[in-house]
Motif scaffolding. Structure first.
Motif, PDB file in Angstrom:
ATOM      1  N   PRO A 283     -12.283  76.384 -52.318  1.00  0.00           N
ATOM      2  CA  PRO A 283     -10.952  76.470 -51.686  1.00  0.00           C
ATOM      3  C   PRO A 283     -10.925  76.003 -50.237  1.00  0.00           C
ATOM      4  CG  PRO A 283     -11.903  78.662 -52.022  1.00  0.00           C
ATOM      5  CD  PRO A 283     -12.748  77.702 -52.786  1.00  0.00           C
ATOM      6  N   GLU A 284     -12.086  76.002 -49.572  1.00  0.00           N
ATOM      7  CA  GLU A 284     -12.125  75.560 -48.176  1.00  0.00           C
ATOM      8  C   GLU A 284     -13.021  74.343 -48.020  1.00  0.00           C
ATOM      9  OE1 GLU A 284     -13.142  78.916 -45.750  1.00  0.00           O
ATOM     10  OE2 GLU A 284     -11.075  79.653 -45.736  1.00  0.00           O
ATOM     11  N   SER A 285     -12.930  73.424 -48.989  1.00  0.00           N
ATOM     12  CA  SER A 285     -13.762  72.229 -48.967  1.00  0.00           C
ATOM     13  C   SER A 285     -13.499  71.390 -47.717  1.00  0.00           C
ATOM     14  CB  SER A 285     -13.501  71.385 -50.219  1.00  0.00           C
ATOM     15  OG  SER A 285     -14.307  70.225 -50.225  1.00  0.00           O
ATOM     16  N   ALA A 286     -12.236  71.279 -47.305  1.00  0.00           N
ATOM     17  CA  ALA A 286     -11.907  70.480 -46.121  1.00  0.00           C
ATOM     18  C   ALA A 286     -12.498  71.100 -44.866  1.00  0.00           C
ATOM     19  CB  ALA A 286     -10.389  70.350 -45.987  1.00  0.00           C
ATOM     20  N   GLU A 287     -12.433  72.423 -44.753  1.00  0.00           N
ATOM     21  CA  GLU A 287     -13.010  73.104 -43.585  1.00  0.00           C
ATOM     22  C   GLU A 287     -14.530  72.951 -43.565  1.00  0.00           C
ATOM     23  OE1 GLU A 287      -9.035  74.905 -44.319  1.00  0.00           O
ATOM     24  OE2 GLU A 287     -10.746  74.358 -45.578  1.00  0.00           O
ATOM     25  N   GLN A 288     -15.149  73.027 -44.748  1.00  0.00           N
ATOM     26  CA  GLN A 288     -16.602  72.836 -44.826  1.00  0.00           C
ATOM     27  C   GLN A 288     -16.977  71.421 -44.388  1.00  0.00           C
ATOM     28  OE1 GLN A 288     -17.735  73.812 -48.843  1.00  0.00           O
ATOM     29  NE2 GLN A 288     -17.627  76.030 -48.492  1.00  0.00           N
ATOM     30  N   ALA A 289     -16.186  70.433 -44.808  1.00  0.00           N
ATOM     31  CA  ALA A 289     -16.459  69.050 -44.416  1.00  0.00           C
ATOM     32  C   ALA A 289     -16.354  68.888 -42.903  1.00  0.00           C
ATOM     33  CB  ALA A 289     -15.490  68.102 -45.119  1.00  0.00           C
ATOM     34  N   ALA A 290     -15.389  69.577 -42.306  1.00  0.00           N
ATOM     35  CA  ALA A 290     -15.241  69.518 -40.851  1.00  0.00           C
ATOM     36  C   ALA A 290     -16.443  70.134 -40.153  1.00  0.00           C
ATOM     37  CB  ALA A 290     -13.956  70.233 -40.430  1.00  0.00           C
ATOM     38  N   ASP A 291     -16.986  71.237 -40.714  1.00  0.00           N
ATOM     39  CA  ASP A 291     -18.184  71.865 -40.146  1.00  0.00           C
ATOM     40  C   ASP A 291     -19.381  70.920 -40.212  1.00  0.00           C
ATOM     41  OD1 ASP A 291     -17.099  74.344 -39.386  1.00  0.00           O
ATOM     42  OD2 ASP A 291     -17.244  75.107 -41.427  1.00  0.00           O
ATOM     43  N   VAL A 292     -19.524  70.215 -41.339  1.00  0.00           N
ATOM     44  CA  VAL A 292     -20.633  69.267 -41.492  1.00  0.00           C
ATOM     45  C   VAL A 292     -20.515  68.145 -40.467  1.00  0.00           C
ATOM     46  CG1 VAL A 292     -21.671  67.541 -43.032  1.00  0.00           C
ATOM     47  CG2 VAL A 292     -21.014  69.777 -43.929  1.00  0.00           C
ATOM     48  N   ALA A 293     -19.299  67.604 -40.307  1.00  0.00           N
ATOM     49  CA  ALA A 293     -19.091  66.529 -39.333  1.00  0.00           C
ATOM     50  C   ALA A 293     -19.415  66.998 -37.920  1.00  0.00           C
ATOM     51  CB  ALA A 293     -17.637  66.033 -39.410  1.00  0.00           C
ATOM     52  N   LYS A 294     -19.064  68.241 -37.620  1.00  0.00           N
ATOM     53  CA  LYS A 294     -19.334  68.805 -36.292  1.00  0.00           C
ATOM     54  C   LYS A 294     -20.835  68.914 -36.037  1.00  0.00           C
ATOM     55  CE  LYS A 294     -18.301  72.933 -33.509  1.00  0.00           C
ATOM     56  NZ  LYS A 294     -17.618  74.257 -33.524  1.00  0.00           N
ATOM     57  N   ILE A 295     -21.586  69.373 -37.035  1.00  0.00           N
ATOM     58  CA  ILE A 295     -23.031  69.533 -36.877  1.00  0.00           C
ATOM     59  C   ILE A 295     -23.711  68.165 -36.795  1.00  0.00           C
ATOM     60  CG2 ILE A 295     -25.143  70.405 -37.961  1.00  0.00           C
ATOM     61  CD1 ILE A 295     -23.455  72.680 -39.129  1.00  0.00           C
ATOM     62  N   LEU A 296     -23.257  67.194 -37.599  1.00  0.00           N
ATOM     63  CA  LEU A 296     -23.831  65.847 -37.533  1.00  0.00           C
ATOM     64  C   LEU A 296     -23.649  65.266 -36.137  1.00  0.00           C
ATOM     65  CD1 LEU A 296     -22.748  64.261 -40.946  1.00  0.00           C
ATOM     66  CD2 LEU A 296     -25.055  64.930 -40.254  1.00  0.00           C
ATOM     67  N   ALA A 297     -22.464  65.488 -35.564  1.00  0.00           N
ATOM     68  CA  ALA A 297     -22.210  64.994 -34.203  1.00  0.00           C
ATOM     69  C   ALA A 297     -23.116  65.689 -33.196  1.00  0.00           C
ATOM     70  CB  ALA A 297     -20.746  65.198 -33.836  1.00  0.00           C
ATOM     71  N   ALA A 298     -23.329  67.012 -33.386  1.00  0.00           N
ATOM     72  CA  ALA A 298     -24.189  67.767 -32.476  1.00  0.00           C
ATOM     73  C   ALA A 298     -25.634  67.296 -32.569  1.00  0.00           C
ATOM     74  CB  ALA A 298     -24.099  69.262 -32.784  1.00  0.00           C
ATOM     75  N   LEU A 299     -26.049  66.844 -33.756  1.00  0.00           N
ATOM     76  CA  LEU A 299     -27.420  66.361 -33.944  1.00  0.00           C
ATOM     77  C   LEU A 299     -27.611  64.976 -33.353  1.00  0.00           C
ATOM     78  CD1 LEU A 299     -28.057  67.516 -37.623  1.00  0.00           C
ATOM     79  CD2 LEU A 299     -29.204  68.388 -35.584  1.00  0.00           C
ATOM     80  N   GLY A 300     -26.512  64.289 -33.064  1.00  0.00           N
ATOM     81  CA  GLY A 300     -26.615  62.953 -32.483  1.00  0.00           C
ATOM     82  C   GLY A 300     -26.576  61.837 -33.490  1.00  0.00           C
ATOM     83  N   VAL A 301     -26.040  62.103 -34.702  1.00  0.00           N
ATOM     84  CA  VAL A 301     -25.925  61.049 -35.708  1.00  0.00           C
ATOM     85  C   VAL A 301     -24.908  60.017 -35.217  1.00  0.00           C
ATOM     86  CG1 VAL A 301     -25.198  60.508 -38.066  1.00  0.00           C
ATOM     87  CG2 VAL A 301     -26.549  62.553 -37.611  1.00  0.00           C
ATOM     88  N   LYS A 302     -25.279  58.766 -35.278  1.00  0.00           N
ATOM     89  CA  LYS A 302     -24.424  57.696 -34.766  1.00  0.00           C
ATOM     90  C   LYS A 302     -23.173  57.560 -35.631  1.00  0.00           C
ATOM     91  CE  LYS A 302     -28.496  55.165 -33.183  1.00  0.00           C
ATOM     92  NZ  LYS A 302     -29.347  53.990 -33.414  1.00  0.00           N
ATOM     93  N   ALA A 303     -22.037  57.392 -34.967  1.00  0.00           N
ATOM     94  CA  ALA A 303     -20.771  57.224 -35.684  1.00  0.00           C
ATOM     95  C   ALA A 303     -20.773  55.944 -36.505  1.00  0.00           C
ATOM     96  CB  ALA A 303     -19.613  57.225 -34.695  1.00  0.00           C
ATOM     97  N   ALA A 304     -21.610  54.970 -36.091  1.00  0.00           N
ATOM     98  CA  ALA A 304     -21.647  53.687 -36.798  1.00  0.00           C
ATOM     99  C   ALA A 304     -22.444  53.746 -38.095  1.00  0.00           C
ATOM    100  CB  ALA A 304     -22.246  52.619 -35.883  1.00  0.00           C
ATOM    101  N   THR A 305     -23.189  54.820 -38.323  1.00  0.00           N
ATOM    102  CA  THR A 305     -23.972  54.930 -39.555  1.00  0.00           C
ATOM    103  C   THR A 305     -23.033  55.014 -40.754  1.00  0.00           C
ATOM    104  OG1 THR A 305     -25.709  56.137 -38.379  1.00  0.00           O
ATOM    105  CG2 THR A 305     -25.728  56.237 -40.784  1.00  0.00           C
ATOM    106  N   PRO A 306     -23.166  54.107 -41.733  1.00  0.00           N
ATOM    107  CA  PRO A 306     -22.266  54.126 -42.896  1.00  0.00           C
ATOM    108  C   PRO A 306     -22.372  55.447 -43.664  1.00  0.00           C
ATOM    109  CG  PRO A 306     -23.557  52.106 -42.832  1.00  0.00           C
ATOM    110  CD  PRO A 306     -24.142  53.011 -41.811  1.00  0.00           C
ATOM    111  N   GLN A 307     -21.237  55.908 -44.184  1.00  0.00           N
ATOM    112  CA  GLN A 307     -21.205  57.143 -44.963  1.00  0.00           C
ATOM    113  C   GLN A 307     -20.398  56.941 -46.236  1.00  0.00           C
ATOM    114  OE1 GLN A 307     -20.338  60.941 -43.216  1.00  0.00           O
ATOM    115  NE2 GLN A 307     -21.115  60.372 -41.190  1.00  0.00           N
ATOM    116  N   ILE A 308     -20.831  57.610 -47.300  1.00  0.00           N
ATOM    117  CA  ILE A 308     -20.046  57.731 -48.526  1.00  0.00           C
ATOM    118  C   ILE A 308     -19.779  59.218 -48.739  1.00  0.00           C
ATOM    119  CG2 ILE A 308     -19.994  57.407 -51.029  1.00  0.00           C
ATOM    120  CD1 ILE A 308     -21.783  54.994 -50.704  1.00  0.00           C
ATOM    121  N   GLU A 309     -18.522  59.569 -48.881  1.00  0.00           N
ATOM    122  CA  GLU A 309     -18.158  60.967 -49.107  1.00  0.00           C
ATOM    123  C   GLU A 309     -18.091  61.218 -50.610  1.00  0.00           C
ATOM    124  OE1 GLU A 309     -14.189  63.360 -48.209  1.00  0.00           O
ATOM    125  OE2 GLU A 309     -15.327  62.956 -46.365  1.00  0.00           O
TER     126      GLU A 309
END
Length: 412
Positions: A283-309
């Motif tokens: 039920p909170e899949s969108a919120e979980q996805a936002a948490d993952v994006a936040k942690i990836l940014a905190a780890l320093g993952v480059k925004a240019a790295t290709p992603q498949i959702e």
């Protein structure tokens, strides 16, 4: 299990979903039976006890009736609050950070994983010494007859923890250097790295096993995977890749763990492609996805790295909602809907991964001296050499490669 529903958090997430996740966290620990769970509305947080005095007394009576030994609070609890509540209720108390650390300590298997957990636990315990030593006048004597009062017991404990932290960090530095050597060797191998990331229990390990034929532990349990696992995979196009399964993320991940597991998650930083696995049935899949994006940014993952959702667990969604999700995914670039459990949608995912590496290519003529034999071998292994001639000074090579291959060559 208590989930404090703070007024500031009510707009962000449903407290009932937070409580369900906390109960699932508790169930991930062996020999722990959850006899009750409750959302506790907190209008104003009390600095000394978190809850109001009336609620503290009410819960005390209920804990006594149920013969509760351990109370889990799904949220941050300060050392003073923990000490006061344990004293009032006569039980042991763990907050969210403490619970996650317990799970990680139970699951870590590799030497590096064990050290990462120990480092995070020590950082956490250092802030909790007030719980053990409430009387700072307890002191050890100084040296000689006129020595001062010496150091307090809490200072001695902090120093002991700091010494352990330094020791573990030195050991981890050696592990990090070893991992860097492995990564450097892997850069010379012409296989792209694909990393699976996502919220805990999103189905990453099930998808990893389905794709690679591996037998990584895959259970309907939070943090079933802690230590990263890597396997080779041949795509339908014939290209070989390396795929990595990683530890799951979670909302409000303790800061100690973000720092301590940075080395474990370095595979994500090196990835050529990131597969973000989502439990689309949650039920909170969108919120979980936002948490993952936040942690990836905190780890320093480059925004240019290709992603498949990847919208996983399609088998748990029924009827019109399921059809709508499939159509929605098909209408968006970089989104795939599938079921790792049944294999539905997996061929399409593998094709999408293949296409992600079939990028636009550019031609270049390169002159390479004979002393650069390793670079020369790498170019041939990468399959980018169109033609080659030898001169007195070295090789003259005609190349056709992608921008990513060129970057990897420059970093070689």
């Amino acid at each position: 299990m208590l989930h404090p529903d703070l007024r500031a958090d009510r707009e962000r997430r449903l407290a009932e979903n937070g409580l369900a996740e906390a109960v699932a966290l508790a169930a991930a620990l062996p020999n722990l039976e959850v006899v009750g769970s409750e959302v506790v509305r907190v209008g104003r947080m009390q600095p000394g006890t978190l809850f109001g005095s009336g609620k503290v007394d009410e819960l005390k009576a209920r804990f006594a009736a149920l013969e509760v030994d351990l109370v889990l609070v799904d949220g941050p609890v300060s050392p003073v609050q923990q000490r006061n509540l344990e004293k009032a209720w006569g039980v042991k108390l763990l907050d969210r950070t403490g619970l996650i650390l317990e799970i990680f300590a139970d699951r870590a298997r590799t030497r590096e994983g064990v050290m990462q957990v120990e480092l995070a636990a020590l950082s956490y315990q250092r802030t909790r010494l007030v719980r053990a030593w409430t009387h700072l006048e307890r002191q050890r004597g100084g040296f000689g007859f006129v020595g001062g009062p010496g150091e307090t017991q809490i200072e001695a404990d902090r120093r002991a923890i700091d010494d352990q932290v330094i020791r573990i960090k030195r050991q981890l530095e050696k592990v990090v250097k070893t991992r860097e050597l492995h990564r450097a060797a892997r850069r010379r191998v012409p296989f792209p790295l694909v990393a699976l990331v996502g919220y805990t229990n999103a189905g990453k390990s099930t998808l990893f096993n389905r794709m690679t034929g591996a037998e990584v532990l895959a259970k309907d349990m939070l943090f079933a995977t802690l230590d990263p696992t890597m396997r080779g995979l041949v795509l339908p196009s014939g290209r070989k890749i390396i795929i990595s399964d990683t530890v799951g993320f979670i909302s409000d991940l303790p800061t100690q763990l973000v720092a301590a597991f940075r080395a474990t998650l370095e595979e994500v930083l090196e990835a050529d492609l990131i597969l973000h696995v989502r439990d689309i049935s949650h039920p909170e899949s969108a919120e979980q996805a936002a948490d993952v994006a936040k942690i990836l940014a905190a780890l320093g993952v480059k925004a240019a790295t290709p992603q498949i959702e990847i919208w996983n667990k399609l088998d748990l969604v029924q009827g019109a909602m399921r059809d709508g999700l499939v159509q929605q995914a098909q209408g968006r670039d970089g989104v795939m809907a599938l079921s790792a459990l049944t294999g539905e949608g997996l061929p399409e995912l593998l094709e999408a991964i293949s296409r992600a590496f079939d990028e636009a290519k550019s031609d270049l003529r390169l002159t390479l001296p004979f002393s650069e034999g390793r670079r020369h071998a790498w170019l041939h292994a990468e399959g980018v050499v169109l033609a080659e001639t030898q001169t007195e000074d070295g090789w003259q090579i005609d190349l056709r490669w992608t921008a990513r291959q060129e970057q990897r060559y420059r970093e070689f």
